[in-house]
Enzyme design. Structure first.
Site, mmCIF file in Angstrom:
data_model
loop_
_atom_site.group_PDB
_atom_site.id
_atom_site.type_symbol
_atom_site.label_atom_id
_atom_site.label_comp_id
_atom_site.label_asym_id
_atom_site.label_seq_id
_atom_site.Cartn_x
_atom_site.Cartn_y
_atom_site.Cartn_z
ATOM 1 N N HIS A 96 0.839 -1.202 0.000
ATOM 2 C CA HIS A 96 0.000 0.000 0.000
ATOM 3 C C HIS A 96 0.869 1.245 0.000
ATOM 4 O O HIS A 96 1.975 1.238 0.538
ATOM 5 C CB HIS A 96 -0.957 0.015 1.191
ATOM 6 C CG HIS A 96 -0.287 -0.125 2.518
ATOM 7 N ND1 HIS A 96 0.110 -1.340 3.030
ATOM 8 C CD2 HIS A 96 0.077 0.796 3.445
ATOM 9 C CE1 HIS A 96 0.667 -1.170 4.213
ATOM 10 N NE2 HIS A 96 0.676 0.131 4.491
ATOM 11 N N HIS A 98 0.861 5.213 1.114
ATOM 12 C CA HIS A 98 0.189 6.262 1.885
ATOM 13 C C HIS A 98 0.255 7.570 1.104
ATOM 14 O O HIS A 98 1.340 7.989 0.698
ATOM 15 C CB HIS A 98 0.925 6.509 3.215
ATOM 16 C CG HIS A 98 0.878 5.369 4.179
ATOM 17 N ND1 HIS A 98 0.008 5.339 5.253
ATOM 18 C CD2 HIS A 98 1.607 4.229 4.255
ATOM 19 C CE1 HIS A 98 0.213 4.224 5.942
ATOM 20 N NE2 HIS A 98 1.183 3.533 5.377
HETATM 21 P P1 5GP Z 1 1.573 0.468 7.477
HETATM 22 O O1 5GP Z 1 2.133 0.775 8.835
HETATM 23 O O2 5GP Z 1 1.401 -1.012 7.244
HETATM 24 O O3 5GP Z 1 2.335 1.156 6.364
HETATM 25 O O4 5GP Z 1 0.153 1.152 7.442
HETATM 26 C C1 5GP Z 1 -1.048 0.473 7.585
HETATM 27 C C2 5GP Z 1 -2.141 1.519 7.641
HETATM 28 O O5 5GP Z 1 -3.372 0.868 7.491
HETATM 29 C C3 5GP Z 1 -2.188 2.301 8.955
HETATM 30 O O6 5GP Z 1 -2.013 3.683 8.697
HETATM 31 C C4 5GP Z 1 -3.575 1.978 9.516
HETATM 32 O O7 5GP Z 1 -4.194 3.080 10.111
HETATM 33 C C5 5GP Z 1 -4.335 1.502 8.289
HETATM 34 N N1 5GP Z 1 -5.368 0.519 8.574
HETATM 35 C C6 5GP Z 1 -5.227 -0.604 9.323
HETATM 36 N N2 5GP Z 1 -6.378 -1.309 9.339
HETATM 37 C C7 5GP Z 1 -7.268 -0.612 8.577
HETATM 38 C C8 5GP Z 1 -8.627 -0.845 8.225
HETATM 39 O O8 5GP Z 1 -9.265 -1.822 8.612
HETATM 40 N N3 5GP Z 1 -9.212 0.081 7.423
HETATM 41 C C9 5GP Z 1 -8.554 1.187 6.975
HETATM 42 N N4 5GP Z 1 -9.239 2.043 6.199
HETATM 43 N N5 5GP Z 1 -7.262 1.427 7.298
HETATM 44 C C10 5GP Z 1 -6.628 0.540 8.074
#
Ligand code: 5GP
Ligand code: ZN
Length: 130
Positions: A96, A98
């Site tokens: 993903h 951001h």
């Molecule tokens: P990472 O730390 O893996 O780069 O970011 C994962 C992101 O996914 C985090 O910013 C978190 O807030 C978001 N996230 C986690 N679970 C969910 C979810 O169920 N729905 C949405 N919309 N975002 C999520």
């Protein structure tokens, strides 16, 4: 099936802001700024490095579309980042990107590069240049 695969299939609700055949973008549930959006491939890949080049192009295209949309909220700039592996802060192991819109005067601070480390650039370059 991982949580982002479920979101991509509509099995878990999300606020979708852009979607095409291969990519979907939805609001992050814990936004760092107003409009913080996650862009994912619909197909499961663990991180950005696993994604085939053609699909990476689709993601790049989606970034531009999402940023244009976020300007509607008054966004003046963006942090566009992806975390690869736990050591870099990746929590959800479905690739993903951001997209974090930035506004002048906002409370949360833009992501910035903090204190530089001591590092021999010549040595690093020797390992990387070929
Ligand atoms: P990472 O730390 O893996 O780069 O970011 C994962 C992101 O996914 C985090 O910013 C978190 O807030 C978001 N996230 C986690 N679970 C969910 C979810 O169920 N729905 C949405 N919309 N975002 C999520
Ligand atoms: Zn997945």
């Amino acid at each position: 099936m991982c949580i982002f695969c479920k979101i991509a299939k509509g099995e878990i609700e999300s606020f979708v802001v852009y979607e095409d055949d291969r990519v979907i973008a939805f609001l992050d549930i814990r936004p760092l700024s107003k409009g913080h959006t996650l862009i994912i491939p619909k197909e499961h890949y663990e991180n950005l490095l696993e994604i085939p080049a053609e699909l990476a192009k689709d993601l790049a295209n989606a970034i531009k579309i999402v940023c244009e949309k976020l300007k509607r909220l008054g966004a003046e700039g963006f942090n566009i980042i992806t975390n690869v592996n736990e050591v870099a802060g990746q929590e959800i192991m479905h690739a993903h990107i951001h997209v974090i819109p930035r506004y002048s005067g906002e409370e949360s601070k833009p992501i910035s590069f903090g204190n530089p480390i001591e590092c021999d650039l010549e040595e690093v370059h020797k390992a990387l240049k070929d």
